[in-house]
Every structure is written in C-alpha cells, then in structure tokens.
Design a protein around this motif. Structure first.
Motif, mmCIF file in Angstrom:
data_model
loop_
_atom_site.group_PDB
_atom_site.id
_atom_site.type_symbol
_atom_site.label_atom_id
_atom_site.label_comp_id
_atom_site.label_asym_id
_atom_site.label_seq_id
_atom_site.Cartn_x
_atom_site.Cartn_y
_atom_site.Cartn_z
ATOM 1 N N MET A 1 0.845 -1.188 -0.012
ATOM 2 C CA MET A 1 -0.063 -0.164 0.039
ATOM 3 C C MET A 1 0.983 1.320 -0.074
ATOM 4 N N GLY A 2 1.667 1.341 0.858
ATOM 5 C CA GLY A 2 2.918 2.431 0.721
ATOM 6 C C GLY A 2 3.263 2.710 -0.446
ATOM 7 N N SER A 3 3.784 1.457 -1.058
ATOM 8 C CA SER A 3 4.380 1.739 -2.713
ATOM 9 C C SER A 3 3.414 2.196 -3.589
ATOM 10 N N PHE A 4 2.263 2.136 -3.356
ATOM 11 C CA PHE A 4 1.284 2.476 -4.259
ATOM 12 C C PHE A 4 1.003 4.038 -4.097
ATOM 13 N N VAL A 5 1.102 4.248 -2.838
ATOM 14 C CA VAL A 5 0.954 5.902 -2.456
ATOM 15 C C VAL A 5 2.365 6.768 -2.957
ATOM 16 N N GLY A 6 3.337 6.259 -3.039
ATOM 17 C CA GLY A 6 4.594 6.711 -3.395
ATOM 18 C C GLY A 6 4.443 6.715 -4.945
ATOM 19 N N ASP A 7 3.985 5.705 -5.546
ATOM 20 C CA ASP A 7 3.931 5.895 -6.933
ATOM 21 C C ASP A 7 2.862 6.821 -7.406
ATOM 22 N N LEU A 8 1.767 6.748 -6.705
ATOM 23 C CA LEU A 8 0.634 7.758 -6.994
ATOM 24 C C LEU A 8 1.130 9.316 -6.998
ATOM 25 N N TRP A 9 2.089 9.505 -5.848
ATOM 26 C CA TRP A 9 2.432 10.869 -5.691
ATOM 27 C C TRP A 9 3.552 11.242 -6.612
ATOM 28 N N SER A 10 4.421 10.413 -7.022
ATOM 29 C CA SER A 10 5.351 10.707 -8.214
ATOM 30 C C SER A 10 4.560 10.752 -9.617
ATOM 31 N N SER A 11 3.502 9.619 -9.748
ATOM 32 C CA SER A 11 2.753 10.170 -10.818
ATOM 33 C C SER A 11 2.100 11.309 -11.312
ATOM 34 N N VAL A 12 1.709 12.026 -10.146
ATOM 35 C CA VAL A 12 1.308 13.620 -10.140
ATOM 36 C C VAL A 12 2.246 14.439 -10.967
ATOM 37 N N PHE A 13 3.712 13.941 -10.837
ATOM 38 C CA PHE A 13 4.584 14.901 -11.499
ATOM 39 C C PHE A 13 5.096 14.370 -12.956
ATOM 40 N N THR A 14 4.634 13.356 -13.311
ATOM 41 C CA THR A 14 5.136 12.505 -14.413
ATOM 42 C C THR A 14 4.029 12.953 -15.731
ATOM 43 N N PRO A 15 4.517 13.446 -16.779
ATOM 44 C CA PRO A 15 3.682 13.562 -17.845
ATOM 45 C C PRO A 15 3.017 12.432 -18.463
ATOM 46 N N GLY A 16 1.772 12.757 -18.996
ATOM 47 C CA GLY A 16 1.117 11.299 -19.448
ATOM 48 C C GLY A 16 0.396 10.535 -18.418
ATOM 49 N N PRO A 17 -0.755 9.430 -18.659
ATOM 50 C CA PRO A 17 -1.291 8.551 -17.787
ATOM 51 C C PRO A 17 -0.493 7.638 -17.343
ATOM 52 N N THR A 18 -0.022 7.585 -16.118
ATOM 53 C CA THR A 18 0.560 6.357 -15.645
ATOM 54 C C THR A 18 -0.424 5.227 -15.017
ATOM 55 N N PRO A 19 0.143 4.467 -14.809
ATOM 56 C CA PRO A 19 -0.715 3.340 -14.027
ATOM 57 C C PRO A 19 -1.301 3.530 -12.933
ATOM 58 N N ALA A 20 -0.455 3.926 -11.917
ATOM 59 C CA ALA A 20 -1.026 4.380 -10.640
ATOM 60 C C ALA A 20 -2.167 5.364 -10.661
ATOM 61 N N LEU A 21 -1.926 6.277 -11.366
ATOM 62 C CA LEU A 21 -2.800 7.366 -11.696
ATOM 63 C C LEU A 21 -4.309 7.004 -12.018
ATOM 64 N N LEU A 22 -4.051 6.147 -13.341
ATOM 65 C CA LEU A 22 -5.332 5.667 -13.756
ATOM 66 C C LEU A 22 -6.023 4.666 -12.935
ATOM 67 N N ILE A 23 -5.548 3.785 -11.762
ATOM 68 C CA ILE A 23 -5.647 3.073 -11.014
ATOM 69 C C ILE A 23 -6.546 3.811 -9.947
#
Length: 169
Positions: A1-23
C-alpha cells in the motif's frame, strides 16, 4: 500500500497517464458510482440518476483520453526509434549535431520570436502594398462634423465643444 501511494504521488509529477494514476482515478469513480447508487436507493431522487450518468460519462471520457495519449506517446517513441536507427552512422558529423532536437527552452523561444517577427514583417509589407501608391505616405484627417476645425486632434477639443453647447442651452 505504501508503494502505491508513493507511485501515485510521483505520477502526479510525471507527464502522461501513469498506471498508478489511472488505477486511482478508476477506483475513485467506482466509489462515487456506488455512493450515488446508495443515495438513489435511500432517497429515490432523480438527481442521483442524472449525477450518476454525468459521472459515468466523465469516467469514460477520462479513460478514452488516457488511451489516446498513450497511443500518441507510442507513435512518438516509434518515430524516435526509427529516427535513431536511420541516424546511426552520421551521429558524430557536424551536420547531425545541428539537427538534434536537444534544444533548450530559450533556443525554442528565440526561434519562435524570429518566425513571428518574419511573419509580422511580411504582414506589414503586404498591408502597406495594398493601399493605392499615392496614399501610402500621406496622412488623412477626418473632417469635423460641426464644420469648424481647430486642427487639434485630441478628444479634449471635442469635450470643449460639448461644454460650449451645454453652456449655450
């Protein structure tokens, strides 16, 4: 769960649709649909049907847009890969160095200003050449409506005329 939140936070600053953001987006819309259904059952209000429809349309459009962005990114990667393989032998030549796309933002802005300046020059030249030859350098003065003209082109003189007419009344 902590990994997903970290991935979600970093996907906010990554251009394009990232898998974590779409989930996260899909989970949020699914939860909203469940909530709207529960409120519909509890209140029997047509408003929740309309809101559910709007939510579903927005959910579908976001997923469609993400799919289109991924497709464009895939096409760009294929173009880059094809371009790199065709430039394989000529990468170290001076001509190849001039054609690289590693421009900085400042270089891109200066190019845009140059092209905008050239376009403005062409527009000015074109608009000047559309006038009759004898009238290009002449300035025409519009005649006054009242007949008397002081030769002063300011709006202050017009206000003086208005004040003079008001005083005479």
């Amino acid at each position: 769960m902590g990994s997903f939140v970290g991935d979600l936070w970093s996907s906010v600053f990554t251009p394009g649709p990232t898998p974590a953001l779409l989930i996260a987006t899909n989970a949020t819309f699914a939860a909203l649909q469940v909530l709207l259904f529960a409120l519909l059952v509890a209140t029997y209000s047509i408003h929740f049907v309309v809101l559910s429809f709007l939510c579903g349309a927005l959910w579908w459009s976001i997923n469609w847009f993400a799919k289109e962005v991924r497709e464009v990114q895939r096409i760009e990667k294929e173009k880059q890969a094809g371009k790199e393989t065709s430039e394989g032998d000529s990468k170290n030549t001076p001509a190849a160095l001039d054609n690289t796309e590693s421009d900085t933002e400042t270089e891109n802005l200066s190019r845009q200003k140059k092209t905008a300046g050239q376009a403005a020059t062409q527009t000015t030249t074109t608009s000047a050449s559309l006038q009759p030859p004898g009238e290009i350098e002449e300035i025409h003065k519009r005649s006054s409506m009242s007949g008397d003209s002081s030769g002063y082109g300011s709006t202050d003189s017009e206000w003086e005329k208005v004040d003079g007419n008001a005083a005479r009344s």
